[in-house]
Design a protein around this motif. Structure first.
Motif, PDB file in Angstrom:
ATOM      1  N   TYR A   1       0.819  -1.215   0.000  1.00 26.01           N
ATOM      2  CA  TYR A   1       0.000   0.000   0.000  1.00 26.01           C
ATOM      3  C   TYR A   1       0.855   1.269   0.000  1.00 26.01           C
ATOM      4  CZ  TYR A   1      -4.505  -2.263   0.179  1.00 26.01           C
ATOM      5  OH  TYR A   1      -5.625  -2.983  -0.169  1.00 26.01           O
ATOM      6  N   ARG A   2       2.040   1.199   0.603  1.00 26.04           N
ATOM      7  CA  ARG A   2       2.928   2.371   0.556  1.00 26.04           C
ATOM      8  C   ARG A   2       3.327   2.657  -0.902  1.00 26.04           C
ATOM      9  NH1 ARG A   2       7.990   3.124  -0.166  1.00 26.04           N
ATOM     10  NH2 ARG A   2       8.619   0.953   0.081  1.00 26.04           N
ATOM     11  N   GLU A   3       3.693   1.592  -1.631  1.00 22.24           N
ATOM     12  CA  GLU A   3       4.085   1.771  -3.036  1.00 22.24           C
ATOM     13  C   GLU A   3       2.873   2.099  -3.907  1.00 22.24           C
ATOM     14  OE1 GLU A   3       6.090  -1.887  -3.898  1.00 22.24           O
ATOM     15  OE2 GLU A   3       8.021  -1.173  -3.100  1.00 22.24           O
ATOM     16  N   TYR A   4       1.738   1.481  -3.595  1.00 19.75           N
ATOM     17  CA  TYR A   4       0.511   1.707  -4.359  1.00 19.75           C
ATOM     18  C   TYR A   4       0.082   3.172  -4.265  1.00 19.75           C
ATOM     19  CZ  TYR A   4      -4.430   1.269  -5.743  1.00 19.75           C
ATOM     20  OH  TYR A   4      -5.647   1.432  -6.357  1.00 19.75           O
ATOM     21  N   LYS A   5       0.267   3.751  -3.048  1.00 15.43           N
ATOM     22  CA  LYS A   5      -0.132   5.147  -2.829  1.00 15.43           C
ATOM     23  C   LYS A   5       1.026   6.120  -3.023  1.00 15.43           C
ATOM     24  CE  LYS A   5      -4.023   3.964   0.102  1.00 15.43           C
ATOM     25  NZ  LYS A   5      -4.901   4.400   1.197  1.00 15.43           N
TER      26      LYS A   5
ATOM     27  N   LEU B   1      -4.818  -7.562  -4.838  1.00 14.81           N
ATOM     28  CA  LEU B   1      -4.608  -8.560  -5.893  1.00 14.81           C
ATOM     29  C   LEU B   1      -3.268  -8.354  -6.598  1.00 14.81           C
ATOM     30  CD1 LEU B   1      -5.869 -10.887  -7.582  1.00 14.81           C
ATOM     31  CD2 LEU B   1      -6.830  -9.128  -9.065  1.00 14.81           C
ATOM     32  N   GLN B   2      -2.797  -7.106  -6.642  1.00 16.06           N
ATOM     33  CA  GLN B   2      -1.557  -6.795  -7.370  1.00 16.06           C
ATOM     34  C   GLN B   2      -0.300  -7.017  -6.537  1.00 16.06           C
ATOM     35  OE1 GLN B   2      -1.588  -6.232 -10.589  1.00 16.06           O
ATOM     36  NE2 GLN B   2      -3.827  -6.359 -10.559  1.00 16.06           N
ATOM     37  N   ILE B   3      -0.453  -7.537  -5.333  1.00 14.54           N
ATOM     38  CA  ILE B   3       0.724  -7.829  -4.531  1.00 14.54           C
ATOM     39  C   ILE B   3       1.540  -8.923  -5.208  1.00 14.54           C
ATOM     40  CG2 ILE B   3      -0.240  -9.663  -3.054  1.00 14.54           C
ATOM     41  CD1 ILE B   3       1.101  -8.227  -0.656  1.00 14.54           C
TER      42      ILE B   3
ATOM     43  N   ARG C   1       1.608 -12.985 -10.624  1.00 11.90           N
ATOM     44  CA  ARG C   1       1.839 -13.905 -11.741  1.00 11.90           C
ATOM     45  C   ARG C   1       0.693 -14.912 -11.888  1.00 11.90           C
ATOM     46  NH1 ARG C   1       8.297 -15.446 -12.246  1.00 11.90           N
ATOM     47  NH2 ARG C   1       8.947 -13.387 -13.009  1.00 11.90           N
ATOM     48  N   THR C   2       0.238 -15.438 -10.760  1.00 14.08           N
ATOM     49  CA  THR C   2      -0.877 -16.395 -10.807  1.00 14.08           C
ATOM     50  C   THR C   2      -2.109 -15.732 -11.406  1.00 14.08           C
ATOM     51  OG1 THR C   2      -0.034 -17.555  -8.861  1.00 14.08           O
ATOM     52  CG2 THR C   2      -2.326 -17.954  -9.454  1.00 14.08           C
TER      53      THR C   2
END
Length: 414
Positions: free
Chosen positions: A10-14, A99-101, A106-107
């Motif tokens: 979430y830190r990178e997402y935001k 979901l993007q973690i 890849r799955t």
């Protein structure tokens, strides 16, 4: 530590820097260690970091485990061909940021590609294949699933059956639990008229579908096996087997399987010269399908073919059906059926010279380029006969040579 992974995501997402996230709470070094799971951290610190990121850790942990379960269910729905369930799960997943973690990315991408393949959304499939081509250090399962995806892509999108087989045969069964790929292998072998191998792999697929209790896929596998037996079975046995499978599919409300069974039974009847019954079953297959269904054109072409051979349908009605086929094929940019419907149009209008000119200069070269064995053999023989009748020996010999290659043997006689 799962909490650390979630905080990092979430830190990178935001787009928050580590020093800004930790300001007034803990040091940048401590944030780094928390994210990498290298230190113990108090609940109070976690709560403060979550508050700054505007998330609730308990909910995010639930979402994390929910994603894992949903991905398994999603893949299972695709394998069992339950489109409504697959669509519902995709919508659920689309609403979860986590979901993007990295753990799921890849799955998710692999299963998403399978989802788009099942809907024949070619643009999205090719975009994702290009993305996956940049991946490195794939796990054994990821490598094998990607081979399966490439096999399906070449089978369903490219109609390149030999490439499809080459990818599917590379799959290592000890590293890939989805034996559904046996069915795709069977279809590929069926498409190149390798009946023994098609039956062999369809039978293996049938046992897998029985294990996972997928009734619709069991019907598909049995139907594929039946197609291989047609060469040696008598017509009455084929009819009873098709009728049995059709009744089973109808009882369980399996629309797509009903359409496919009606289509294949119609083709069997066509080959045996029962054009009236064939047209009736082709009509049922057409009625089951929407015009955007990738198999609609095949059923419509078969319907026109059976009606034409039966000879009891007006020229106007046949041309109306051909017009529908041409417009649908143009809209789908389907060159194969554009050629078939154009040939129908010329034949129905009695334009024999134009028919053979179009066949020789447009349709036959295309079928040859695409490696469509049965059309090549059928139309090659027609062109041979046509040129023989016209006394064009040089042109006739060109087609005779192609036909004779099929029967050439590597014998070692004196």
């Amino acid at each position: 530590m799962l909490e650390g992974k979630i905080i990092k995501f979430y830190r990178e997402y935001k787009q928050v820097k580590q020093k800004d996230l930790g300001e007034g709470i803990c040091s940048t070094t401590h944030i780094s260690k928390i994210e990498r799971g290298l230190t113990e951290v108090s609940k109070e610190t976690i709560q403060l970091l979550c508050k700054r990121l505007e998330i609730t850790m308990e909910n995010e942990i639930k979402n994390y485990y929910k994603i894992d379960s949903l991905l398994q269910e999603w893949h299972d729905a695709i394998i069992k061909k339950i489109p409504s369930k697959a669509d519902t799960i995709k919508k659920q997943l689309d609403g979860i940021h986590l979901l993007q973690i990295q753990d799921f990315q890849r799955t998710y991408t692999l299963i998403l590609t399978r989802y788009f393949l099942s809907n024949l959304e070619t643009y999205h499939v090719e975009r994702l294949l290009a993305e996956m081509a940049t991946w490195s250090h794939l796990s054994p399962y990821e490598s094998n699933m990607l081979l399966h995806i490439k096999g399906i892509y070449y089978l369903k999108v490219k109609s390149d059956f030999f490439h499809a087989i080459s990818f599917l045969k590379e799959i290592n069964l000890s590293e890939y639990s989805n034996r559904e790929y046996f069915y795709d292998l069977a279809v590929a072998y069926h498409s190149i008229h390798s009946n023994v191998l098609a039956y062999f792999y369809a039978n293996k697929a049938l046992h897998f579908f029985m294990e996972i209790r997928s009734f619709s896929r069991m019907i598909e596998a049995e139907m594929l096996m039946l197609l291989q037996l047609e060469q040696s079975s008598d017509t009455s046995m084929e009819s009873s087997e098709y009728q049995r499978l059709i009744e089973m599919a109808e009882d369980y409300g399996l629309g797509s399987q009903c359409a496919l069974l009606h289509h294949n039974f119609a083709y069997s009847l066509l080959r045996n010269g029962d054009f009236e019954s064939s047209s009736e079953y082709y009509k049922k297959a057409v009625d089951f399908r929407e015009s955007h269904d990738p198999y609609y054109l095949g059923s419509l072409e078969g319907y026109i073919n059976a009606l034409s051979k039966h000879g009891h349908t007006s020229k106007e009605k046949l041309l109306e059906l051909v017009h529908t086929g041409l417009e649908t094929a143009k809209k789908a940019n389907n060159m194969t059926f554009l050629h078939f419907f154009t040939l129908h149009q010329l034949k129905i209008n009695g334009r024999q010279k134009q028919y053979f000119e179009y066949l020789e200069t447009e349709a036959y070269p295309y079928f040859k380029q695409m490696g469509y064995v049965l059309p090549m053999e059928h139309y090659g023989l027609m062109l041979f006969d046509y040129h023989m009748d016209k006394g064009n020996m040089e042109q006739a010999n060109a087609y005779a040579k192609g036909l004779m290659e099929k029967f050439r043997k590597n014998n070692q006689f004196v």
